[in-house]
Design a protein around this motif. Sequence first.
Motif, PDB file in Angstrom:
ATOM      1  N   ASP A   1       0.811  -1.211   0.000  1.00 40.96           N
ATOM      2  CA  ASP A   1       0.000   0.000   0.000  1.00 40.96           C
ATOM      3  C   ASP A   1       0.846   1.264   0.000  1.00 40.96           C
ATOM      4  O   ASP A   1       0.342   2.348   0.299  1.00 40.96           O
ATOM      5  CB  ASP A   1      -0.929  -0.008   1.221  1.00 40.96           C
TER       6      ASP A   1
ATOM      7  N   ASP B   1       2.043   6.786   3.030  1.00 42.20           N
ATOM      8  CA  ASP B   1       1.219   7.987   2.954  1.00 42.20           C
ATOM      9  C   ASP B   1       1.048   8.621   4.324  1.00 42.20           C
ATOM     10  O   ASP B   1       1.315   7.999   5.373  1.00 42.20           O
ATOM     11  CB  ASP B   1      -0.165   7.659   2.374  1.00 42.20           C
TER      12      ASP B   1
ATOM     13  N   TYR C   1      -1.474  10.236   7.154  1.00 41.19           N
ATOM     14  CA  TYR C   1      -2.836  10.026   7.632  1.00 41.19           C
ATOM     15  C   TYR C   1      -3.095  10.936   8.831  1.00 41.19           C
ATOM     16  O   TYR C   1      -2.182  11.269   9.589  1.00 41.19           O
ATOM     17  CB  TYR C   1      -3.056   8.573   8.071  1.00 41.19           C
TER      18      TYR C   1
ATOM     19  N   THR D   1      -7.696   9.000   8.635  1.00 35.69           N
ATOM     20  CA  THR D   1      -8.064   9.624   7.371  1.00 35.69           C
ATOM     21  C   THR D   1      -6.840   9.729   6.486  1.00 35.69           C
ATOM     22  O   THR D   1      -5.835  10.344   6.865  1.00 35.69           O
ATOM     23  CB  THR D   1      -8.644  11.026   7.621  1.00 35.69           C
ATOM     24  N   ARG D   2      -6.919   9.128   5.316  1.00 32.52           N
ATOM     25  CA  ARG D   2      -5.797   9.195   4.379  1.00 32.52           C
ATOM     26  C   ARG D   2      -5.741  10.595   3.768  1.00 32.52           C
ATOM     27  O   ARG D   2      -6.730  11.089   3.228  1.00 32.52           O
ATOM     28  CB  ARG D   2      -5.962   8.145   3.290  1.00 32.52           C
TER      29      ARG D   2
END
Length: 730
Positions: free
Chosen positions: A417, A420, A422, A438-439
Amino acid sequence: MDGLPLDSYYDHRRPGSQLAVSPTGERVAYTVTEFDADEDDAHSSLFVVPTDGSRDPHRLNRASDAGPAKWSPDGERLAFVAARDEDLELSVAGDEAGAESEDDGADEPDDAAEAPDDDAEASDDDEESATDGEAASGDEPEPQVWLFDLARGGDARQVTTFDEGVADFDWAPDGERLVVSARDPTAREEADAAVREDGPVETETERLQHVHEGQGFLDDASTYLFVVDVETGDQRRLDDTADATAAAQDGLGPAWSPDGDRIVFFANQRDDADDSYARDLHSVAPDGSEHAVHTDGSLSAGRGAWNESGDRLAFAANPADDVYEPTEPHVFDRESGAVESVAAGLDRTLWYFGGPRWVDGDILAPVGDEGRTRFVRFDADGGGASRLYEGQRDAESLLTFDADGGTAAGVFSAPDDGVDVYGLDAEALTAGANVDRTRLTALNDDLLDRYEQPDCRKLTVESGDVSVDAWTFSPPSFDPDDPEPHPTVLAIHGGPAVYDQPRFRFLDAALTTRGYVVCRVNYRGSTSYGTDFSGALRAQWNSVEVDDLLAVTDALVARGWADPDRLFATGFSQGGINTAYLVTNTDRFAAAAAEHGIYDARSAFGTDDSHVWWGQEFGLPWEDGDTYDAISSLPDAGQVDTPTLLTAGANDRRCPPEQAEQFYVSLRKQGLDARLVVYDDGHDISTPDRAIHRFEELLGWFDRFDPATDDVSREAYDPHGRAEDEEDDG
């Protein structure tokens, strides 16, 4: 070779190791490293995004690199360190000042035009320091503090003008001043630097710690704290903050108390500073008075954060004389002056990116726990520690985080994945809730869409009287329950006192898409499993960790996951050391690649930058020579029967290139298949072209000596496609 194209490396993006959540918790600032294929360079850009994901990230800078940022207390301004061309406003002001001087009829020569270059000492070994000097002199600019006014908009404004740049900084609670960490050489030190730049010698020194990775030869200049007025740029040096150690050049980690009365910082002001890893907690008044030292030299401390009331400081620290002891959260009580660990017997180490933060009266920190990094809440009075975020995926790790205003932001990574940023509810998290996140970014979605992501599994193996974990990464078509034996790469982490964890790595993707199983072992010596497990390697390299690596290899073969005839080994830094150990102990690997390692401890002593570590762990070579020989691979080079690739950095001060040369020549002298690749670099691979070259070398070397390959001759070995280029040219 099929699989993920290696030039896709240019397309992957990496978030920085520091996040900055705004005081209200509504926004997070972060940096992203991107790669430029045309310039063969990496660029870092600063972004801001709402922590609720209500809007896409906004890029703040495009023209030049940006470093980690910090919000002003009112949350309307964002300061960051960057090496950019001089602010036009400052440049114009300087020109106007010069014109006024001429109008005044001054016939005296411009002394500045005749002065030696103050920045001539910039080290080519340090990618960041190599951008030293004023743009007008033909060199790249120094890193300075710049400021975005997000309420008013517009480009960033330059705040500082230090001759040798800025390392780090913090805001005063009034939002009108900064405390800045910067080098400040004396006139004599500047003159000595100019002589070294233009004279017949590269260095003249009487320092014990005479070199350091990323900095080259060290001078005697000290790093100080300065208080800087945000509007005018006026600065005042705090004289009692001096630190001349190599670590100080990365900054003193200043943190200004919420009431504005104290500034804490971390420094080594001991008489034996060049023979110690100590970093004490200090504090000083903003006017430079009332300097105090709050620890006794037994700790290596850093990464501090004040609580909301400013009466307590949480910071990370580990024993200064033992790299295998865990880094723990400590609390400094301002009223009593007491400093205590609040780890509460957890026996786990803090992750070295993202220090402790205060949330709702407790301390939140990322902690290595059995090969993963996740949140732990610590009672600030030492009353206990609680593992949090059990909802975190098994094959995923937290890489960094920050928290403020009841909100946290974290960088999470998983092999399937990417990586990222968040947003999370920090107060709910510390309360033990299974918090949704929350991405906020989609950094590598385009890249991930181009190939099938690897599967990741944890494998636990008995090795002697301990259990050892390994993370295995396999092609998506691989069935662990009904396996077909695959070619397998044993990829060994550096350190040794770190740990491998499940996260996205470009190399793992390149290998698994070419049909390899990749195995990363947390051998004894690794952290995140407790003091006894990590300390088992102390002073006896080339022993238990080799046992663990081979035990996991045996288990992979026994399960039918690994083809016993198609085993390969590689590792970087300490992993390179371990790879060389392996090939002197066994011939079961079809090929090996030892990267940027040390293979003769005697000759490394004094030529690398780690004499303090050597002395602490192994004694001194003239007193404990047998120990140095026992932990070295070079004396056993005659036992090697494995084709071995050696890589090194020509400017590496951590693992000097002569180490790879010695091992390489020792193998070639016996007529063995060996290859030496030396990069024009330091201990790290600094440019995308070199990174891709390295991937090509590793994959090409393994493919060349894979039993499935018919022709292993040098003529057939062409990992970079040069023969094809020659044919095209013809």
